[in-house]
Design a protein around this motif. Structure first.
Motif: not given
Lengths: 500, 259
Positions: A361-378
């Motif tokens: 249940g921990l929301e640990e995900d680089v893609r949303s917590n510290y986004p870079s590249g395309i994940n900053r936009f999508v």
């Protein structure tokens, strides 16, 4: 928090080395202990030597709104953090081994990789021969020990596992690694050079894209030459293809370990389809040669986009049918549910990352917590479950497969025009940078310090496996030894990514 | 139950009829390299300098040698060449019984032979059990060996199987540059396999050390372990691996090696 005590940093954005505060060891320790009490987590903890030849320790930690870094000069000895924060256990063993640092009052100090200190380039004979160390032992009537590896069942990397058992019941598992140690970090020093990118692709071969992306981001941060939107989108597609291929393979392997062969067979074939999609784009099933600092090396034309879109749609249908058999088979669920459970408290204490953390249940995900590249936009939604068992780790994978596939399908249809590669310039001198990527196992961290000429004075790689191996050991407590293969697959940790 | 059966029907029969049919390879697949050195400027050695593993060497008479035992099949030489003279073909059949046959030259044919001696071929042709030993492999070679067990390649239809214990095995398949920390374990595993036995080195790391050849931490396969088959690649494509195994056992004749 006093701003003089730490420096806030962002994923892949450098800070001048001089901006990182150097604290007194006691202050440094107290800060870290306080933060872990507030549920913050260590991201990377590593050392380097400054120009005066003193050891400097850097601690990168999570923060509510980003990441922070602080440093300290411990001298010859450092009071261990492990008794207060178990998540430092392996980091401190690593520091003792690579920097010959005397860490006092550590709970269980012993070699981690059985390798020579980082400064020792030619004589690599380790102080301790591989595997020779004190192992935790349980004594008593009817207690027995099972030792497995380094060469263990299946087509798999080497590691040594010692189980303390009472009958079928595992009281404790100790995992001893280091067999795969190839001296990667030593070879990266004074880089980058023509071999660097290739090292990144083989740090952990099944995560070539994730480790490659972490390196490219780090380089681009250090020289401010950022890739085009098209290149970022294609990098994102490759990263998600890698995730899907591995997750599908893992679900098949888990099915195999409970003897449910239909899904095992289908997923084996389907994983290959996703790898072939990667090869369709760049010629190699693991994404080798796709990436380079400044962008990517292979583009895709409209016909290719059309082919990939219909291919992934078809394969996804088959994947859905194959995976859903698992959730509808009582015999599978009976083995998955309640097996190898990690509690949320344990996950926090051990600093577990990736699928294993999200399965609690921990929301640990680089893609949303510290986004870079395309994940900053999508944004890709974080997938979690809350039971912390084998089922949860399997089900989170399935949720992620669905989200990654829809990300790929959406991005591939909306690729913006643009160049795919930009020329690179030399790196900035005397900088500190941390680059994070969410690989299929979890948080991949590359950290670098550059010297006066802009070359790597330090290059530290922290694979998610480094945090999570101890989690696997913990998950095995009070389990039947016959459940070890299943628990092991549900974590699917990397040996070479750990041993480096 | 009904869903399970319906799913089985929908998933279809997937085994690919290799070696009767040519393999399906991606368009951008990088197999055997090819170079047209008549395009070269005299004295240019950009490709040689660019190679991360020193697989390329140039002789004075415009002869270019590429050691496939070292080659990562990356793009560094092709991109470095100012004349675009080097490219990779889709020839996937690359395995050889002799290390020296892995050296490709632009002046001669590339005809590696991979076949066991008659005695062992007869023994193992219809049943071969292998123990895989990863000795510093990055899990890419290992993953694409594992893939051979999936229904698509269906390795067991050739009587080839991977087993857990070296005591049950007829040979070992080595991946990785053989780290110092795996050196003894590799020797012990080899010694545990009963005679007669075979040894296969798979991937650039196992064949030459690859990227890690100059690392003090990597020792290479010890000379006490004689290698019967080299399968080049980083990692080799599953069809390259399967092709190598079938040649070794004489299931696929060496004559059609360049098809």
């Amino acid at each position: 928090m006093n701003t003089f005590e730490q420096c806030m940093i962002q994923n892949s954005q450098p800070v001048p080395l001089e901006r990182i505060p150097c604290l007194d060891s006691a202050v440094f320790r107290n800060r870290i202990i306080r933060k872990t009490e507030n549920h913050e987590r260590i991201v990377s903890f590593f050392g380097n030597k400054n120009t005066a030849g003193q050891i400097v320790l850097f601690a990168v930690m999570t923060e509510k709104d980003g990441l922070s870094v602080t440093s300290t000069k411990p001298g010859d000895t450092f009071e261990s953090l492990t008794p207060s924060c178990p998540q430092f256990h392996w980091f401190e063993r690593e520091l003792a081994e690579t920097w010959s640092l005397n860490i006092i009052n550590h709970s269980w100090m012993k070699p981690l990789r059985f390798c020579s200190p980082l400064s020792n380039k030619t004589d690599v004979q380790a102080v301790h021969p591989i595997g020779e160390a004190d192992y935790f032992q349980v004594e008593g009537q009817e207690i027995h020990e099972v030792a497995v590896g380094p060469v263990h069942a299946g087509i798999i990397e080497p590691g040594h596992f010692r189980f303390q058992c009472f009958g079928e019941n595992v009281l404790h598992l100790e995992i001893s690694l280091g067999y795969q140690h190839r001296g990667v970090e030593k070879a990266l020093l004074n880089g980058p050079d023509k071999k660097t990118l290739h090292y990144m692709e083989t740090v952990c071969g099944d995560s070539s894209i994730a480790h490659g992306t972490a390196y490219c981001q780090l380089m681009e941060g250090l020289n401010h030459c950022f890739p085009s939107a098209r290149a970022q989108m294609l990098r994102g597609i490759m990263l998600e293809l890698e995730r899907v291929a591995n997750h599908v393979g893992d679900l098949g392997a888990m099915a195999n370990d409970v003897g449910y062969l239909p899904t095992a067979s289908y997923c084996g074939r389907l994983r290959g389809e996703f790898l072939n999609m990667t090869a369709f784009i760049c010629g190699n099933r693991f994404g080798r040669s796709m990436l380079c600092p400044g962008g990517i090396r292979f583009d895709i034309d409209p016909n290719g986009i059309e082919k990939l879109f219909s291919w992934i749609s078809k394969v996804y249908e088959d994947t859905q049918a194959a995976v859903e058999l698992l959730w509808n088979s009582p015999s599978v669920l009976a083995r998955f549910e309640g097996t190898g459970t990690l509690s949320l408290k344990t996950v926090r204490e051990l600093g577990i990352v990736g699928v294993a953390a999200r399965a609690c249940g921990l929301e640990e995900d680089v893609r949303s917590n510290y986004p870079s590249g395309i994940n900053r936009f999508v944004h890709i939604p974080v997938s979690t479950w809350n039971t912390g068992d084998v089922f949860a780790r399997g089900f989170v994978r399935w949720l992620e497969i669905q989200r990654s596939v829809s990300f790929i399908k959406e991005q591939i249809q909306h690729l913006v025009e643009g160049p795919i590669i930009k020329r690179q310039v030399p790196l900035q001198a005397d900088q500190f940078i941390v680059s994070l990527v969410e690989g299929f196992r979890g948080e991949i961290v590359h950290a670098a310090v550059t010297d006066h000429q802009g070359r790597f004075k330090t290059y530290k790689i922290t694979d998610p496996s480094f945090h999570n191996w101890f989690g696997l050991a913990y998950a095995m407590r009070n389990q039947e030894i016959s459940d070890f293969p299943l628990c092991n697959k549900s974590f699917n940790l990397s040996y070479c990514g750990h041993d480096l | 139950m009904l869903t399970t059966l319906l799913t089985r029907i929908k998933q279809k029969h997937r085994t690919y009829p290799f070696p009767d049919k040519k393999p399906l390879l991606p368009e951008r697949f990088r197999g055997l390299p090819d170079a047209d050195c008549s395009k070269c400027d005299s004295g240019c050695d950009e490709c040689v300098k660019a190679c991360p593993v020193n697989a390329l060497s140039k002789k004075e008479n415009q002869e270019l040698l590429i050691d496939l035992g070292r080659c990562l099949f990356c793009l560094d030489c092709t991109e470095a060449c100012p004349r675009g003279a080097i490219h990779f073909s889709n020839i996937y059949s690359l395995s050889s019984a002799h290390r020296k046959d892995l050296i490709w030259s632009n002046t001669g044919p590339f005809k590696p032979k991979a076949v066991l001696d008659k005695k062992r071929r007869k023994l193992f042709q219809r049943s071969l059990k292998l123990r895989q030993v990863s000795a510093g492999g990055c899990n890419a070679c290992e993953a694409d060996i594992n893939v051979l067990n999936t229904p698509f390649f269906d390795l067991s239809r050739f009587g080839i199987q991977f087993v857990a214990s070296p005591r049950h095995a007829d040979g070992i398949l080595i991946t990785g540059p053989v780290t110092q920390n795996m050196h003894d374990a590799l020797i012990k595993t080899y010694e545990a396999v009963p005679d007669p036995k075979i040894v296969i080195a798979l991937g650039a790391c196992a064949i030459s050390g690859g990227l890690y050849s100059d690392h003090a931490e990597a020792t290479g396969i010890p000379s006490s372990i004689p290698v019967d088959l080299y399968i080049p690649g980083c990692p080799p494509h599953p069809f390259t691996i399967l092709d190598g195994l079938l040649h070794l056992l004489g299931i696929k004749p060496n004559e059609d090696k360049r098809d």
